[in-house]
Design a protein around this motif. Structure first.
Motif, PDB file in Angstrom:
ATOM      1  N   LEU A  40      18.105   6.663   3.270  1.00  0.00           N
ATOM      2  CA  LEU A  40      17.463   5.418   2.864  1.00  0.00           C
ATOM      3  C   LEU A  40      17.878   4.278   3.783  1.00  0.00           C
ATOM      4  O   LEU A  40      19.012   4.224   4.264  1.00  0.00           O
ATOM      5  N   LYS A  41      16.960   3.331   4.002  1.00  0.00           N
ATOM      6  CA  LYS A  41      17.243   2.146   4.801  1.00  0.00           C
ATOM      7  C   LYS A  41      16.737   0.912   4.051  1.00  0.00           C
ATOM      8  O   LYS A  41      15.796   1.004   3.255  1.00  0.00           O
ATOM      9  N   ILE A  42      17.372  -0.223   4.324  1.00  0.00           N
ATOM     10  CA  ILE A  42      16.905  -1.479   3.750  1.00  0.00           C
ATOM     11  C   ILE A  42      15.445  -1.682   4.152  1.00  0.00           C
ATOM     12  O   ILE A  42      15.075  -1.519   5.312  1.00  0.00           O
ATOM     13  N   GLY A  43      14.616  -2.033   3.200  1.00  0.00           N
ATOM     14  CA  GLY A  43      13.198  -2.238   3.455  1.00  0.00           C
ATOM     15  C   GLY A  43      12.338  -1.024   3.167  1.00  0.00           C
ATOM     16  O   GLY A  43      11.103  -1.118   3.187  1.00  0.00           O
ATOM     17  N   ASP A  44      12.976   0.128   2.885  1.00  0.00           N
ATOM     18  CA  ASP A  44      12.214   1.333   2.555  1.00  0.00           C
ATOM     19  C   ASP A  44      11.507   1.173   1.209  1.00  0.00           C
ATOM     20  O   ASP A  44      11.911   0.364   0.361  1.00  0.00           O
ATOM     21  N   THR A  45      10.482   1.990   1.016  1.00  0.00           N
ATOM     22  CA  THR A  45       9.743   2.005  -0.244  1.00  0.00           C
ATOM     23  C   THR A  45      10.138   3.221  -1.062  1.00  0.00           C
ATOM     24  O   THR A  45      10.137   4.345  -0.551  1.00  0.00           O
ATOM     25  N   VAL A  46      10.487   2.975  -2.317  1.00  0.00           N
ATOM     26  CA  VAL A  46      10.837   4.044  -3.250  1.00  0.00           C
ATOM     27  C   VAL A  46       9.654   4.293  -4.175  1.00  0.00           C
ATOM     28  O   VAL A  46       9.132   3.359  -4.793  1.00  0.00           O
ATOM     29  N   GLY A  47       9.246   5.544  -4.267  1.00  0.00           N
ATOM     30  CA  GLY A  47       8.204   5.909  -5.200  1.00  0.00           C
ATOM     31  C   GLY A  47       8.792   6.191  -6.568  1.00  0.00           C
ATOM     32  O   GLY A  47       9.736   6.968  -6.691  1.00  0.00           O
ATOM     33  N   LEU A  48       8.277   5.553  -7.598  1.00  0.00           N
ATOM     34  CA  LEU A  48       8.757   5.757  -8.959  1.00  0.00           C
ATOM     35  C   LEU A  48       7.834   6.725  -9.686  1.00  0.00           C
ATOM     36  O   LEU A  48       6.615   6.523  -9.723  1.00  0.00           O
ATOM     37  N   ILE A  49       8.420   7.774 -10.239  1.00  0.00           N
ATOM     38  CA  ILE A  49       7.664   8.748 -11.021  1.00  0.00           C
ATOM     39  C   ILE A  49       8.277   8.838 -12.412  1.00  0.00           C
ATOM     40  O   ILE A  49       9.434   8.474 -12.623  1.00  0.00           O
ATOM     41  N   ASN A  50       7.505   9.328 -13.350  1.00  0.00           N
ATOM     42  CA  ASN A  50       8.004   9.516 -14.707  1.00  0.00           C
ATOM     43  C   ASN A  50       7.531  10.877 -15.212  1.00  0.00           C
ATOM     44  O   ASN A  50       6.554  10.969 -15.947  1.00  0.00           O
ATOM     45  N   PRO A  51       8.237  11.953 -14.798  1.00  0.00           N
ATOM     46  CA  PRO A  51       7.753  13.302 -15.061  1.00  0.00           C
ATOM     47  C   PRO A  51       8.137  13.882 -16.409  1.00  0.00           C
ATOM     48  O   PRO A  51       7.847  15.037 -16.692  1.00  0.00           O
ATOM     49  N   ALA A  52       8.794  13.079 -17.261  1.00  0.00           N
ATOM     50  CA  ALA A  52       9.274  13.616 -18.538  1.00  0.00           C
ATOM     51  C   ALA A  52       8.743  12.790 -19.705  1.00  0.00           C
ATOM     52  O   ALA A  52       7.583  12.917 -20.088  1.00  0.00           O
ATOM     53  N   SER A  53       9.589  11.903 -20.274  1.00  0.00           N
ATOM     54  CA  SER A  53       9.222  11.145 -21.480  1.00  0.00           C
ATOM     55  C   SER A  53       8.680   9.760 -21.140  1.00  0.00           C
ATOM     56  O   SER A  53       9.011   9.197 -20.101  1.00  0.00           O
ATOM     57  N   PRO A  54       7.857   9.182 -22.019  1.00  0.00           N
ATOM     58  CA  PRO A  54       7.187   7.912 -21.713  1.00  0.00           C
ATOM     59  C   PRO A  54       8.123   6.712 -21.678  1.00  0.00           C
ATOM     60  O   PRO A  54       9.206   6.727 -22.259  1.00  0.00           O
ATOM     61  N   VAL A  74       9.027  -0.984  -3.999  1.00  0.00           N
ATOM     62  CA  VAL A  74       8.664  -0.032  -5.048  1.00  0.00           C
ATOM     63  C   VAL A  74       7.170   0.290  -4.991  1.00  0.00           C
ATOM     64  O   VAL A  74       6.343  -0.604  -4.788  1.00  0.00           O
ATOM     65  N   LYS A  75       6.854   1.553  -5.163  1.00  0.00           N
ATOM     66  CA  LYS A  75       5.471   1.985  -5.348  1.00  0.00           C
ATOM     67  C   LYS A  75       5.420   2.826  -6.607  1.00  0.00           C
ATOM     68  O   LYS A  75       6.214   3.757  -6.776  1.00  0.00           O
ATOM     69  N   LEU A  76       4.502   2.507  -7.509  1.00  0.00           N
ATOM     70  CA  LEU A  76       4.434   3.177  -8.800  1.00  0.00           C
ATOM     71  C   LEU A  76       3.523   4.389  -8.756  1.00  0.00           C
ATOM     72  O   LEU A  76       2.450   4.360  -8.138  1.00  0.00           O
ATOM     73  N   GLY A  77       3.948   5.444  -9.432  1.00  0.00           N
ATOM     74  CA  GLY A  77       3.085   6.597  -9.601  1.00  0.00           C
ATOM     75  C   GLY A  77       1.850   6.219 -10.393  1.00  0.00           C
ATOM     76  O   GLY A  77       1.900   5.349 -11.288  1.00  0.00           O
ATOM     77  N   ALA A  78       0.734   6.840 -10.094  1.00  0.00           N
ATOM     78  CA  ALA A  78      -0.541   6.478 -10.724  1.00  0.00           C
ATOM     79  C   ALA A  78      -0.508   6.636 -12.239  1.00  0.00           C
ATOM     80  O   ALA A  78      -1.210   5.927 -12.965  1.00  0.00           O
ATOM     81  N   HIS A  79       0.323   7.553 -12.738  1.00  0.00           N
ATOM     82  CA  HIS A  79       0.335   7.852 -14.173  1.00  0.00           C
ATOM     83  C   HIS A  79       1.664   7.469 -14.828  1.00  0.00           C
ATOM     84  O   HIS A  79       1.999   7.994 -15.885  1.00  0.00           O
TER      85      HIS A  79
END
Length: 348
Positions: A40-54, A74-79
């Motif tokens: 990881l580097k400063i300025g990188d984008t992290v994708g957030l996923i939620n594969p389990a509970s809401p 941050v980039k959010l998962g579509a779901h």
């Protein structure tokens, strides 16, 4: 430089670094080299996923601020905000978010927002070949154990047992995230030392099971999730590995049952070392004739004749290690230390 040439050089560099690591059998094919994801580097984008509970929308805003404080976008998962009963959306949609984040060239790392239950359900829907072509940091714990182990086993990429996005990102936890994921250190992992008055020393209570040192690939996660994967083809080869586990809300007899399942499945007889992190809220409730956790660990682990201890900073606790699932380590059960022998991320 053309995009094709940049991709070729990136793939070549990753392959060169990966030759330093052992080989594993991936997806019922011939053995392939374990890959380090880029750091990881400063300025990188992290994708957030939620594969389990809401989760709720308000949780996302807090998570964005936490990651912004680390210099990350941050980039959010579509779901990510979907709900389907006790699950964070339909299986196909949760799996699609995982696959999409690995395929997305604008995303450099992936972090699960929370655990709960649901990752086992989506393992058959994950594109493991795609993931191997796009190695990235994947981090989480608890139910995310399923993804960490399956992606390591099937894609041959080191994954990370560490905080989820909604965890407590205190100084201890952040320090290990930075050292291992940003700096690429081969870090020494050791419990925090609590000093001063009125501090609960039980938070750092460590109990030896058997002394000694051992080297091996570090594998593990939540005990009940791991046990629920036994019999599937999503688990790695356990031969001469270091197994770590943690648990929450399971009484001692249930921990006994889970460890016994690993014993009967032949897993415990193959490992070179064992670490039980924290068993949070696992005390017997109203059962005076219960065995203690120490007794169960003595019964199940001590006869293996391998270095082992209880009480490492792993689990449903505030002070968390970041552990490389698939990384080469040496443990010292006498000193309760996990020593990484190689960086778990590449310098790309």
């Amino acid at each position: 430089m053309s995009r094709t040439r940049r991709q070729f050089l990136k793939t070549f560099a990753i392959s060169a670094i990966a030759t330093q690591f052992p080989h594993v059998a991936i997806a019922n094919s011939s053995p392939q080299t374990i890959l380090q994801p880029p750091r990881l580097k400063i300025g990188d984008t992290v994708g957030l996923i939620n594969p389990a509970s809401p989760i709720d929308a308000k949780d996302i805003e807090e998570v964005k601020q936490t990651l912004a404080n680390l210099g990350l976008k941050v980039k959010l998962g579509a779901h990510i905000l979907d709900r389907y009963g006790y699950l964070a959306g339909k299986d196909s949609d949760r799996a699609a978010d995982v696959n999409a984040m690995f395929a997305d060239s604008s995303v450099q790392a992936i972090i699960a927002v929370r655990g709960g239950w649901g990752c086992n359900r989506i393992l058959p829907l994950i594109n493991y070949s795609l993931i191997r072509q796009h190695p990235k940091i994947l981090m989480g714990y608890s139910d995310i154990t399923s993804l960490l182990l399956a992606i390591y086993a099937k894609s041959g990429i080191i994954t990370f047992h560490g905080p989820v996005a909604t965890s407590t990102w205190n100084q201890f936890t952040v320090d290990y995230v930075k050292r291992i994921l940003f700096n690429g250190e081969a870090a020494t992992l050791q419990n925090p030392i609590y000093t001063g008055e009125n501090l609960n020393q039980n938070k750092s209570r460590v109990e030896a099971i058997a002394p000694g040192k051992a080297r091996g690939i570090l594998l593990g996660g939540n005990l009940s999730v791991l046990a629920a994967m036994v019999g599937s083809n999503y688990l790695p080869n356990w031969e001469r590995t270091i197994l770590f586990v943690e648990e929450i809300g399971e009484e001692v007899y249930r921990v006994d049952r889970l460890l016994t399942q690993l014993k009967l499945a032949g897993i415990l007889d193959r490992i070179a070392g064992f670490i039980f992190g924290q068993c949070t809220d696992c005390d017997p409730k109203g059962k005076e004739d219960s065995l203690t956790l120490a007794q169960v660990l003595s019964d199940r682990i001590q006869p293996l004749g391998i270095p082992a201890w209880y009480g490492s900073s792993i689990g449903h606790i505030k002070d968390k290690f970041t552990l490389p699932v698939g990384g080469l380590v040496e443990i010292d059960a006498s000193k309760n230390i996990i020593q990484m022998l190689k960086p778990a991320v590449s310098s790309l």
